[in-house]
Design an enzyme around this catalytic site. Structure first.
Site, PDB file in Angstrom:
ATOM      1  CE  LYS A  11      21.722 -77.376   6.535  1.00 53.25           C
ATOM      2  NZ  LYS A  11      20.504 -76.831   7.173  1.00 53.25           N
ATOM      3  N   PRO A  93      30.661 -72.451  12.227  1.00 48.47           N
ATOM      4  CG  PRO A  93      29.603 -70.447  12.769  1.00 48.47           C
ATOM      5  CD  PRO A  93      30.036 -71.273  11.597  1.00 48.47           C
ATOM      6  CB  VAL A  94      30.389 -76.210  16.791  1.00 46.51           C
ATOM      7  CG1 VAL A  94      29.832 -77.508  17.367  1.00 46.51           C
ATOM      8  CG2 VAL A  94      31.810 -76.423  16.274  1.00 46.51           C
ATOM      9  CB  ALA A  96      25.829 -72.999  13.432  1.00 48.12           C
ATOM     10  CG  LEU A  98      25.233 -72.508   9.527  1.00 46.77           C
ATOM     11  CD1 LEU A  98      26.410 -71.579   9.808  1.00 46.77           C
ATOM     12  CD2 LEU A  98      24.294 -71.879   8.495  1.00 46.77           C
ATOM     13  CB  ALA A  99      25.032 -78.978   7.013  1.00 49.78           C
ATOM     14  CB  SER A 102      26.178 -82.914   7.485  1.00 47.88           C
ATOM     15  OG  SER A 102      25.306 -83.341   8.502  1.00 47.88           O
ATOM     16  CG  ASP A 135      21.347 -81.746   7.034  1.00 51.82           C
ATOM     17  OD1 ASP A 135      20.236 -81.906   6.478  1.00 51.82           O
ATOM     18  OD2 ASP A 135      21.534 -80.958   7.978  1.00 51.82           O
TER      19      ASP A 135
END
Length: 294
Positions: A11, A93-94, A96, A98-99, A102, A135
């Site tokens: 996300k 990516p970890v 980041a 970007l969830a 989640s 999230d």
């Protein structure tokens, strides 16, 4: 033997506003969240015991992983769920913004629901997910939604018109608690206009959507990690006027309404940032097809 394959979409935050710090220590937020087609792939298979395999060396293959916490939670609530082997193909990516964790958690819950015919409603899945992270409820549904409270209250919005994105994630991570801890909400004057984004979505106006983008956490993250601001400035100077940090960072993305322009920008910027990622917004059909029983 029951098996499932699930696509777990990342996300971005089109808009992220922080309203106040709550008495429980969390912050009251209002966010327009959007799923994108950057995704992990998760395989679930019945096994003798719970086990996690992953192709990412940054993820410890143990029960502290959110995906495995999802397995345990579902087994506790639904005794028919058997031990599972979870294979995680990591592409998001970890650490980041970007969830990634989640969405993996949400994907496991969605997969288990289908594998065992639990028949859970989206609301029931969101409530379960909220027990593990703010999230996660959005990652259950989407693809476009307003998140309020501490992020766990989800209201579906009209799907976002197609946007094309170029994401760059620095080599370091950012601590979300530190970013919120450093945020002085009362001193922030230029709050992003969440309603303007919602109105643009209702009008299906892609230009107005990207014009409305904003993130109140940017300044806090920039103070803690000036390299993130330098990255954003660099991406703007590379030829995109709509550049935003996602979540608490450190990933920064450039947004376009025209695919050809986005591709040209991507080809240019990946020379300097080889890890740059090209992505696009996810639609409802893609979400409905993310779980496949094998």
């Amino acid at each position: 033997m029951k098996q499932a394959k699930i696509t777990a979409y990342a996300k971005i935050n089109l808009v992220l506003d922080v309203l106040r710090k709550r008495e429980d220590g969390f912050h009251e937020v209002a966010m327009v969240m959007q799923a994108i087609d950057l995704a992990d792939t998760i395989h679930l298979k019945e096994a003798q015991r719970n086990w996690l395999h992953t192709d990412n060396r940054h993820i410890p293959p143990n029960m502290n992983n959110l995906a495995m916490k999802a397995v345990v939670l579902m087994q506790e609530r639904f005794p028919q769920v058997k031990p599972l082997e979870v294979t995680l193909e990591k592409r998001i990516p970890v650490a980041a913004g970007l969830a990634g964790g989640s969405t993996d958690c949400a994907a496991v819950m969605l997969g288990i629901d289908k594998m065992y015919n639990l028949g859970l409603s989206l609301g029931e899945l969101e409530a379960l997910g909220a027990e593990l992270g703010s999230d996660i409820p959005f990652c259950m549904g989407g693809p476009t939604a307003l998140a309020t409270g501490r992020g766990e209250h989800i209201e579906a919005l009209p799907h976002c018109p197609a946007l094309y994105l170029v994401l760059v994630k620095p080599s370091f991570g950012v601590s979300t608690p530190k970013v919120y801890g450093n945020l002085r909400v009362d001193e922030r004057k230029n709050h992003p206009d969440v309603q303007a984004c919602i109105d643009a979505l209702h009008g299906q106006d892609a230009v107005k959507v990207i014009d409305s983008m904003g993130n109140l956490l940017e300044q806090s993250t920039f103070e803690l990690q000036p390299e993130v601001k330098a990255l954003k400035d660099d991406m703007i100077s590379a030829g995109c006027s709509h550049v935003l940090m996602s979540g608490s960072g450190p990933t920064v993305f450039a947004a376009f309404t025209d695919e050809a322009q986005a591709q040209a920008y991507y080809q240019n910027i990946k020379n300097k940032y080889p890890g740059a990622i090209f992505a696009r917004t996810v639609n409802q059909n893609m979400l409905e097809e993310r779980v496949a029983l094998l």
